[in-house]
Design an enzyme around this catalytic site. Structure first.
Site, PDB file in Angstrom:
ATOM      1  N   ASP A 205       0.569 -21.305  62.602  1.00 34.34           N
ATOM      2  CA  ASP A 205       1.203 -22.058  63.686  1.00 34.34           C
ATOM      3  C   ASP A 205       1.299 -21.225  64.972  1.00 34.34           C
ATOM      4  O   ASP A 205       2.377 -21.049  65.520  1.00 34.34           O
ATOM      5  CB  ASP A 205       2.603 -22.482  63.186  1.00 34.34           C
ATOM      6  N   GLU A 449       4.143 -16.702  54.152  1.00 29.40           N
ATOM      7  CA  GLU A 449       4.022 -18.039  53.576  1.00 29.40           C
ATOM      8  C   GLU A 449       2.642 -18.331  52.997  1.00 29.40           C
ATOM      9  O   GLU A 449       2.019 -19.346  53.327  1.00 29.40           O
ATOM     10  CB  GLU A 449       4.381 -19.102  54.613  1.00 29.40           C
ATOM     11  N   TYR A 502      13.728 -24.312  56.587  1.00 27.65           N
ATOM     12  CA  TYR A 502      14.015 -25.123  57.786  1.00 27.65           C
ATOM     13  C   TYR A 502      14.791 -26.372  57.383  1.00 27.65           C
ATOM     14  O   TYR A 502      14.316 -27.490  57.585  1.00 27.65           O
ATOM     15  CB  TYR A 502      12.703 -25.463  58.498  1.00 27.65           C
ATOM     16  N   GLU A 538      13.190 -16.527  58.222  1.00 27.14           N
ATOM     17  CA  GLU A 538      13.007 -17.519  59.291  1.00 27.14           C
ATOM     18  C   GLU A 538      14.010 -18.635  59.086  1.00 27.14           C
ATOM     19  O   GLU A 538      14.278 -19.048  57.950  1.00 27.14           O
ATOM     20  CB  GLU A 538      11.603 -18.156  59.246  1.00 27.14           C
TER      21      GLU A 538
END
Ligand code: GCB
Length: 643
Positions: A205, A449, A502, A538
């Protein structure tokens, strides 16, 4: 006795580090024996738009000045090439681009050929580089983010005149076996796409900026020279120990002497020979920012090599900054110099408008000022090694680093094959070779990840982590996971669990009320499964600066603040147990590929891309300074408001 054991361990550790790596990659520094010429500035540039991207090789563009084989444009180095022109096809370009620089070398570099090595060093170029000097191929290198160099003495010293023409062909194509991986997809339906149309797909990303991203330099050494220095450090009681190992190239007959100087230049220890240890009485330890009044204390190890070359005395001098500190991990804590360290920091990117991933001193200094203002004591080099110039400042300011390799976007089974694995091991070697002596680097991260729930990930990560530990037994190793704790095949091999999540963003969107429960469950599951300390590596929310909504709605500044506060209340409970850190995603907004979920990039920054604070930055600032004050001896309010 304790010191004795620590020293024995240190000896074997320094040796492992030095032996496993073979050759060195010291940062080029000027000294009494070394000169340096920066090649930053305008280079000639051409992208090869031929269908196969092979015209440059067919026509051998490296054989004569680039301007003679076709049109060239000015291209700054260091910088990404993508966003410097108005040409959209250059922004999205995939394939070979050609850079060229012509430089005049000082006569002194050419005259004393017997005792002058001339080395060309590239700080980083994305991703595959082939380098020629005066038309002669001198080296190739795979991978961005890490330096490479070539001894070009014979070529420049043998050619008439002092002109040195450097040509670099650079290919930014990512394949399933590169790091990061990617794939080229040919679109064969000619009713939809022009003939030969292809796209570069990636599963990470951030925008795949390319170009020569870090300084290119020429430097000299004598012909018998210090190729590498490895240091490991320890301390016990009031004695600090710097164990060193020096690698000398060019001859077998020489003598070595070492001085360890404190900041003001006073010699505090001396040594002789290739291997040894220096003892420092009452050492000033290297401490993280906000953990001590005097963070980032560095000694300077001056290594002096003397040899006979052509009947004359030749000397080489190299000075390495050294921080004396230790790192240990227990089942619940991360200890720096024996004291519990809590990571309150950020994830970053090398990213800015116009220059992309090109090194920019103004941006670097601004970012460090913001980190200090924020009270951040650490960052992760998400998702690739950062510039050596940045790492130098981490050492000097005491900013603790989790040093990550470019293992990002590894989502397909073919990213876990033997070829990928072999390359991954080489990348870890190159990263450790570059950063092994840095006190700021306290842990290696081998990936971000990856699809670690896939079965081949077990052998893959077992091997990468074992290799990393074998090369560097002094630092813990991790990778950053977002897999389910029960199906993560890489997690058994890490020293510290690093988890990204998230909640209320990528799932349960808008439901702030589920964060605490889900985060609590996340921590308990992971801890129960592994009994290892955990970093929330994160968390965050996209936020458009200036967008407001109360009650908080997604993308507003209020929502980002609310997400942070929900996370923080769980961190505050769990940090009393085994949670050892929190790293916000992200320090600043950054560019990504175009997608329906990205509005000119990823907006999870607490600062905008231009480094202006969003409301969440102030929330984090209050929190980080409070955390710092809980664990340090600083005078809280004074330090906070002084920044
Ligand atoms: C992640 C990735 C990071 C992304 C971030 C996001 O989990 O590690 O590279 O940018 O999420 O914002 O989606």
């Amino acid at each position: 006795m304790a010191l004795c054991c620590a020293l024995l361990l240190l000896c074997s550790q320094a040796l492992a580090l030095a032996l496993a790596l073979g050759r060195g990659m010291l940062y080029p520094r000027e000294s009494a024996s070394r000169e340096l010429k920066e090649l930053n500035g305008i280079w000639s540039f051409r992208a090869d738009f031929s269908p196969q991207r092979d015209k440059g090789f067919v026509q051998q563009w490296y054989r004569k000045p680039l301007r003679q084989s076709g049109p060239v444009i000015d291209m700054p180095v260091p910088a990404s090439f993508n966003e410097l022109t108005q040409d959209p096809s250059l922004r999205q370009y995939t394939g070979w681009v050609w850079y060229e620089k012509e430089v005049l070398l000082p006569r002194s570099w050419l005259l004393n050929a017997l005792n002058t090595r001339v080395v060309l060093r590239v700080g980083s170029a994305h991703y595959y580089s082939i380098v020629w000097v005066n038309g002669v191929n001198v080296t190739e290198h795979e991978g961005g983010h890490l330096p490479f160099e070539a001894d070009i003495s014979r070529i420049v010293q043998g050619s008439p005149g002092a002109l040195c023409r450097i040509t670099i062909a650079l290919n930014n194509t990512l394949t399933p076996q590169t790091l990061p991986p990617g794939s080229i997809q040919f679109m064969r339906d000619e009713s939809k796409y022009p003939r030969g149309y292809f796209v570069q797909n990636t599963r990470f990303d951030f925008f795949n900026y390319a170009g020569i991203h870090r300084p290119v330099v020429l430097y000299t050494t004598p012909s018998v020279y210090i190729d590498d220095i490895t240091v490991t450090t320890a301390w016990a009681g009031n004695i600090g120990v710097v164990r060193y190992e020096v690698l000398v190239m060019g001859n077998t007959r020489y003598s070595l002497s070492l001085n360890l100087r404190e900041k003001e230049g006073k010699v505090v220890a001396t040594g002789k020979g290739l291997i040894g240890e220096l003892k420092v009485v009452e050492p000033k330890l290297w401490w993280p920012y906000l953990m001590n009044e005097n963070p980032g204390y560095l000694y300077y190890l001056e290594v002096k090599l003397s040899a006979q070359v052509g009947g004359e005395l030749s000397e080489d001098v190299y000075t390495l900054p050294v921080g004396i500190r230790t790192v240990h991990v227990t089942s619940r804590q991360f200890l720096i110099n024996g004291k519990p360290f809590y990571f309150h920091g950020v994830n970053k990117h090398e990213d800015a408008d116009i220059r992309g991933k090109g090194l920019d001193w103004a941006l670097i200094v601004k970012d460090f000022n913001l980190l200090q203002w924020l009270g951040a004591n650490s960052f992760r080099t998400s998702h690739y090694p950062y510039a050596e110039e940045i790492m130098d400042l981490c050492d000097a300011y005491g900013i603790v680093v989790i040093d990550e390799c470019p293992g990002v976007g590894m989502k397909d089974p073919e990213n876990f094959g033997n070829k990928s694995l072999a390359h991954h091991l080489v990348v870890m070697e190159e990263l450790i070779r570059r950063d092994k002596n840095r006190p700021s680097v306290v842990m290696w991260s081998v990936a971000n990840e990856p699809a670690s729930e896939l079965l081949p990930a077990a052998y893959y990560f077992k091997t990468v982590i074992a290799h990393t530990k074998a090369i560097d037994p002094t630092r813990p190793v991790t990778f950053v996971s977002n897999a389910n704790y029960a199906h993560d095949h890489g997690a058994p091999y890490v020293d510290v669990i690093c988890i990204n999540s998230y909640f209320s963003w990528y799932h349960d969107a808008g439901h702030l009320e589920v964060i605490q429960l889900q985060l609590n469950t996340q921590f308990e599951n992971w801890y129960e499964a592994y009994q290892r300390p955990i970093i929330q590596s994160e968390y965050g929310a996209d936020t458009i600066a200036g967008l407001h909504n109360d009650p908080p709605l997604m993308f507003s500044e209020e929502y980002q603040k609310a997400v942070l506060k929900e996370y923080h209340s769980v961190f505050d409970k769990k940090r009393k147990e085994y949670v050892i850190g929190e790293l916000i995603w992200n320090f600043a907004d950054f560019m990504t590929d175009q997608a329906t979920s990205r509005v000119l990039g990823n907006k999870k920054g607490i600062f905008t891309r231009q480094r202006q604070p969003k409301a969440a930055a102030f929330v984090l600032r209050d929190r980080y300074w409070k955390l710092a004050n809980e664990s340090s001896c600083l005078h809280p309010t004074l330090t906070y408001y002084n920044l």
